[in-house]
Design a protein around this motif. Structure first.
Motif, PDB file in Angstrom:
ATOM      1  N   ASN A  62     -41.588   4.819  -3.679  1.00 49.73           N
ATOM      2  CA  ASN A  62     -42.680   4.896  -2.696  1.00 49.73           C
ATOM      3  C   ASN A  62     -42.029   5.233  -1.345  1.00 49.73           C
ATOM      4  O   ASN A  62     -42.506   6.098  -0.609  1.00 49.73           O
ATOM      5  CB  ASN A  62     -43.387   3.533  -2.714  1.00 49.73           C
ATOM      6  CG  ASN A  62     -44.496   3.377  -1.721  1.00 49.73           C
ATOM      7  OD1 ASN A  62     -44.519   4.046  -0.706  1.00 49.73           O
ATOM      8  ND2 ASN A  62     -45.422   2.470  -1.994  1.00 49.73           N
ATOM      9  N   HIS A  63     -40.910   4.562  -1.064  1.00 52.05           N
ATOM     10  CA  HIS A  63     -40.000   4.958   0.016  1.00 52.05           C
ATOM     11  C   HIS A  63     -38.748   5.529  -0.650  1.00 52.05           C
ATOM     12  O   HIS A  63     -38.133   4.865  -1.490  1.00 52.05           O
ATOM     13  CB  HIS A  63     -39.640   3.762   0.898  1.00 52.05           C
ATOM     14  CG  HIS A  63     -40.796   3.285   1.724  1.00 52.05           C
ATOM     15  ND1 HIS A  63     -41.133   1.966   1.881  1.00 52.05           N
ATOM     16  CD2 HIS A  63     -41.695   4.008   2.453  1.00 52.05           C
ATOM     17  CE1 HIS A  63     -42.191   1.877   2.682  1.00 52.05           C
ATOM     18  NE2 HIS A  63     -42.556   3.101   3.033  1.00 52.05           N
ATOM     19  N   GLY A  64     -38.383   6.746  -0.292  1.00 52.18           N
ATOM     20  CA  GLY A  64     -37.364   7.474  -1.053  1.00 52.18           C
ATOM     21  C   GLY A  64     -35.943   6.989  -0.873  1.00 52.18           C
ATOM     22  O   GLY A  64     -35.065   7.329  -1.664  1.00 52.18           O
ATOM     23  N   ASP A  65     -35.682   6.181   0.171  1.00 52.80           N
ATOM     24  CA  ASP A  65     -34.312   5.715   0.406  1.00 52.80           C
ATOM     25  C   ASP A  65     -34.123   4.274  -0.073  1.00 52.80           C
ATOM     26  O   ASP A  65     -33.224   3.575   0.380  1.00 52.80           O
ATOM     27  CB  ASP A  65     -33.948   5.827   1.892  1.00 52.80           C
ATOM     28  CG  ASP A  65     -34.831   4.949   2.773  1.00 52.80           C
ATOM     29  OD1 ASP A  65     -35.946   4.572   2.330  1.00 52.80           O
ATOM     30  OD2 ASP A  65     -34.410   4.624   3.897  1.00 52.80           O
ATOM     31  N   GLU A  66     -34.982   3.837  -1.003  1.00 48.59           N
ATOM     32  CA  GLU A  66     -34.874   2.494  -1.573  1.00 48.59           C
ATOM     33  C   GLU A  66     -34.514   2.695  -3.040  1.00 48.59           C
ATOM     34  O   GLU A  66     -35.362   3.044  -3.860  1.00 48.59           O
ATOM     35  CB  GLU A  66     -36.194   1.745  -1.358  1.00 48.59           C
ATOM     36  CG  GLU A  66     -36.505   1.631   0.142  1.00 48.59           C
ATOM     37  CD  GLU A  66     -37.889   1.076   0.462  1.00 48.59           C
ATOM     38  OE1 GLU A  66     -38.602   0.653  -0.473  1.00 48.59           O
ATOM     39  OE2 GLU A  66     -38.242   1.080   1.655  1.00 48.59           O
ATOM     40  N   TYR A  67     -33.219   2.514  -3.354  1.00 54.47           N
ATOM     41  CA  TYR A  67     -32.681   3.017  -4.617  1.00 54.47           C
ATOM     42  C   TYR A  67     -32.690   2.008  -5.758  1.00 54.47           C
ATOM     43  O   TYR A  67     -32.640   2.398  -6.922  1.00 54.47           O
ATOM     44  CB  TYR A  67     -31.247   3.505  -4.396  1.00 54.47           C
ATOM     45  CG  TYR A  67     -31.152   4.517  -3.282  1.00 54.47           C
ATOM     46  CD1 TYR A  67     -31.793   5.747  -3.401  1.00 54.47           C
ATOM     47  CD2 TYR A  67     -30.462   4.231  -2.112  1.00 54.47           C
ATOM     48  CE1 TYR A  67     -31.742   6.663  -2.361  1.00 54.47           C
ATOM     49  CE2 TYR A  67     -30.402   5.151  -1.080  1.00 54.47           C
ATOM     50  CZ  TYR A  67     -31.040   6.363  -1.209  1.00 54.47           C
ATOM     51  OH  TYR A  67     -30.996   7.269  -0.192  1.00 54.47           O
ATOM     52  N   LEU A 104     -34.879   9.868   1.505  1.00 54.07           N
ATOM     53  CA  LEU A 104     -35.423   9.524   2.828  1.00 54.07           C
ATOM     54  C   LEU A 104     -36.632   8.604   2.676  1.00 54.07           C
ATOM     55  O   LEU A 104     -37.354   8.689   1.687  1.00 54.07           O
ATOM     56  CB  LEU A 104     -35.879  10.793   3.555  1.00 54.07           C
ATOM     57  CG  LEU A 104     -34.786  11.814   3.891  1.00 54.07           C
ATOM     58  CD1 LEU A 104     -35.407  13.097   4.426  1.00 54.07           C
ATOM     59  CD2 LEU A 104     -33.810  11.229   4.907  1.00 54.07           C
ATOM     60  N   ARG A 105     -36.856   7.775   3.678  1.00 58.40           N
ATOM     61  CA  ARG A 105     -38.027   6.876   3.663  1.00 58.40           C
ATOM     62  C   ARG A 105     -39.318   7.698   3.592  1.00 58.40           C
ATOM     63  O   ARG A 105     -40.251   7.369   2.877  1.00 58.40           O
ATOM     64  CB  ARG A 105     -38.007   6.013   4.934  1.00 58.40           C
ATOM     65  CG  ARG A 105     -39.177   5.044   5.042  1.00 58.40           C
ATOM     66  CD  ARG A 105     -38.944   4.125   6.238  1.00 58.40           C
ATOM     67  NE  ARG A 105     -40.025   3.207   6.457  1.00 58.40           N
ATOM     68  CZ  ARG A 105     -40.220   2.062   5.803  1.00 58.40           C
ATOM     69  NH1 ARG A 105     -39.400   1.706   4.845  1.00 58.40           N
ATOM     70  NH2 ARG A 105     -41.218   1.264   6.093  1.00 58.40           N
ATOM     71  N   THR A 106     -39.344   8.769   4.365  1.00 57.74           N
ATOM     72  CA  THR A 106     -40.553   9.576   4.475  1.00 57.74           C
ATOM     73  C   THR A 106     -40.312  10.962   3.871  1.00 57.74           C
ATOM     74  O   THR A 106     -39.173  11.392   3.732  1.00 57.74           O
ATOM     75  CB  THR A 106     -40.939   9.716   5.954  1.00 57.74           C
ATOM     76  OG1 THR A 106     -39.790  10.168   6.674  1.00 57.74           O
ATOM     77  CG2 THR A 106     -41.380   8.385   6.540  1.00 57.74           C
ATOM     78  N   LEU A 148     -41.696  -1.408  -6.576  1.00 59.44           N
ATOM     79  CA  LEU A 148     -40.370  -1.925  -6.227  1.00 59.44           C
ATOM     80  C   LEU A 148     -39.842  -1.283  -4.941  1.00 59.44           C
ATOM     81  O   LEU A 148     -39.588  -0.083  -4.897  1.00 59.44           O
ATOM     82  CB  LEU A 148     -39.400  -1.684  -7.390  1.00 59.44           C
ATOM     83  CG  LEU A 148     -39.866  -2.237  -8.750  1.00 59.44           C
ATOM     84  CD1 LEU A 148     -38.834  -1.957  -9.835  1.00 59.44           C
ATOM     85  CD2 LEU A 148     -40.163  -3.729  -8.676  1.00 59.44           C
ATOM     86  N   HIS A 149     -39.684  -2.113  -3.931  1.00 62.00           N
ATOM     87  CA  HIS A 149     -39.155  -1.674  -2.625  1.00 62.00           C
ATOM     88  C   HIS A 149     -37.854  -2.403  -2.322  1.00 62.00           C
ATOM     89  O   HIS A 149     -37.493  -3.386  -2.974  1.00 62.00           O
ATOM     90  CB  HIS A 149     -40.147  -2.020  -1.506  1.00 62.00           C
ATOM     91  CG  HIS A 149     -41.354  -1.149  -1.476  1.00 62.00           C
ATOM     92  ND1 HIS A 149     -41.545  -0.175  -0.527  1.00 62.00           N
ATOM     93  CD2 HIS A 149     -42.442  -1.119  -2.279  1.00 62.00           C
ATOM     94  CE1 HIS A 149     -42.709   0.415  -0.746  1.00 62.00           C
ATOM     95  NE2 HIS A 149     -43.268  -0.138  -1.803  1.00 62.00           N
ATOM     96  N   SER A 150     -37.185  -1.935  -1.240  1.00 61.52           N
ATOM     97  CA  SER A 150     -36.074  -2.689  -0.649  1.00 61.52           C
ATOM     98  C   SER A 150     -36.093  -2.402   0.855  1.00 61.52           C
ATOM     99  O   SER A 150     -37.046  -1.801   1.353  1.00 61.52           O
ATOM    100  CB  SER A 150     -34.740  -2.273  -1.286  1.00 61.52           C
ATOM    101  OG  SER A 150     -34.289  -1.053  -0.750  1.00 61.52           O
ATOM    102  N   GLY A 151     -35.035  -2.792   1.542  1.00 59.03           N
ATOM    103  CA  GLY A 151     -35.027  -2.594   2.992  1.00 59.03           C
ATOM    104  C   GLY A 151     -34.801  -1.151   3.414  1.00 59.03           C
ATOM    105  O   GLY A 151     -34.921  -0.836   4.593  1.00 59.03           O
TER     106      GLY A 151
HETATM  107 ZN    ZN Z   1     -40.306   0.296   1.030  1.00 56.05          ZN
END
Ligand code: ZN
Length: 338
Positions: A62-67, A104-106, A148-151
């Motif tokens: 969902n956010h691309g830089d959260e691996y 990337l996040r966005t 599933l997200h992270s910082g």
């Molecule tokens: Zn996120």
């Protein structure tokens, strides 16, 4: 051949979500650009359907830089067979595909932050069209959604599960059960009003939603990944989406906390070079110094001291050295009274 849905959308699915067995393919989002006039973006999707049981969407990217989530969902896709599943699993490892591909996040195509754009727009930019498909086509099929997200690149967060509190206490208690099944050391309840997020989308469309913050810092740690991989299997089994004898490992006792208003946050009030004075997992007191912001361009200048406005557990810390006014450096959590 990609299949059309009843809902108005530009996206078609190569996967038939009604068909039993394990299917893989792409969600096709038409994308006509200079180098590819009749092209589409291919968002990888897998559906595993076997008999009676819940429908669960497991998504990452969902956010691309959260691996961490992307590794976890990719491994789930390769591991799970139809005989392991009860009901239907929809697995979407790169939900905002252009952002995930770029790390990337966005999204680099439209700067879209998917988790601020639900319910999206079927006629909008790629991120809005994808957000719309997830909310209006996928979520109505689902009993549960695990996002599933992270910082990400700019934050490091204690490995945790989270959800947005709903006015329905029964739903809140049910989701706390899922937190305990996931078995991260911390579970936090978000009290913020945020209509563009997946949590808000799930409240609108019905499925019970659980998200995670699995570390971050633009990397994957061994510990966070272990909790993510074991936790998602535990929670899938808990909701009856995996066969009853599917082997899982015991999780941690989850400390249930909440993140409240602006006094939980410490933001930079000046541009400079940031020196954290505490770390995630620390307990801090109201008034305690959180960070010094130095000015190496004028090194004789006294650093600015940022302080915590309340006591609590340090849940989140900024990564990276330079800060600008308005950057979040820390946020706290406090115990949630059930
Ligand atoms: Zn996120």
């Amino acid at each position: 051949m990609a299949k059309k849905t009843q809902v108005e959308t530009r996206i078609s699915s190569e996967v038939d979500f009604e068909k039993p067995g394990k299917q893989q393919g792409f969600l096709r989002l038409p994308h006509s650009v200079h180098r590819s006039a009749y092209g589409w973006l291919g968002i990888p999707v897998v559906c595993i359907k076997n008999g009676a049981g819940p429908t669960v969407l497991v998504m990452s990217g969902n956010h691309g830089d959260e691996y961490e989530g992307q590794v976890t969902v990719t491994k789930l896709i390769r591991e799970l067979k139809p005989k392991d599943v009860r009901g239907r699993l929809i697995l979407l490892p790169m939900a905002n595909y252009p952002a995930a591909k770029a790390g990337l996040r966005t999204s680099p195509l439209d700067q879209g932050n998917m988790n601020r754009l639900f319910p999206g727009d079927p006629h909008g930019t790629p991120t809005k069209a994808l957000a719309h498909y997830i909310e209006c086509v996928l979520l109505p099929m689902c009993d549960y959604v695990f996002d599933l997200h992270s910082g990400g690149s700019s934050l490091m967060i204690l490995v945790s599960s989270l959800f947005k509190k709903s006015p329905d206490d029964k739903r809140t208690r049910r989701t706390i059960e899922l937190m305990r099944a996931f078995g991260a050391p911390v579970g936090f309840i978000d009290l913020h009003d945020s209509s563009g997020t997946m949590s808000a989308a799930a409240l609108r469309q019905g499925p019970i939603h659980l998200s995670t913050e699995l570390g971050g810092g633009g990397t994957v740690t061994v510990d966070a990944l272990r909790i993510a991989e074991e936790g998602i299997r535990r929670v899938l089994k808990h909701v009856g989406a995996l066969r009853p004898n599917y082997k899982t490992k015991p999780g941690a006792e989850t400390r249930v906390v909440t993140v409240g208003g602006p006094d939980y946050y410490v933001h930079a009030m000046v541009d400079g070079l940031y020196e954290p004075l505490v770390d995630i997992g620390d307990e801090v007191k109201k008034g305690q110094p959180a960070a010094l912001i130095h000015f190496p361009e004028a090194p004789w200048r006294e650093p600015e001291k940022a302080r915590f406005e309340r006591s609590g557990l340090v849940l989140c810390k900024r990564m990276g050295g330079r800060v600008e006014i308005g950057d979040c450096m820390f946020h706290l959590a406090t115990d949630f009274k059930i």
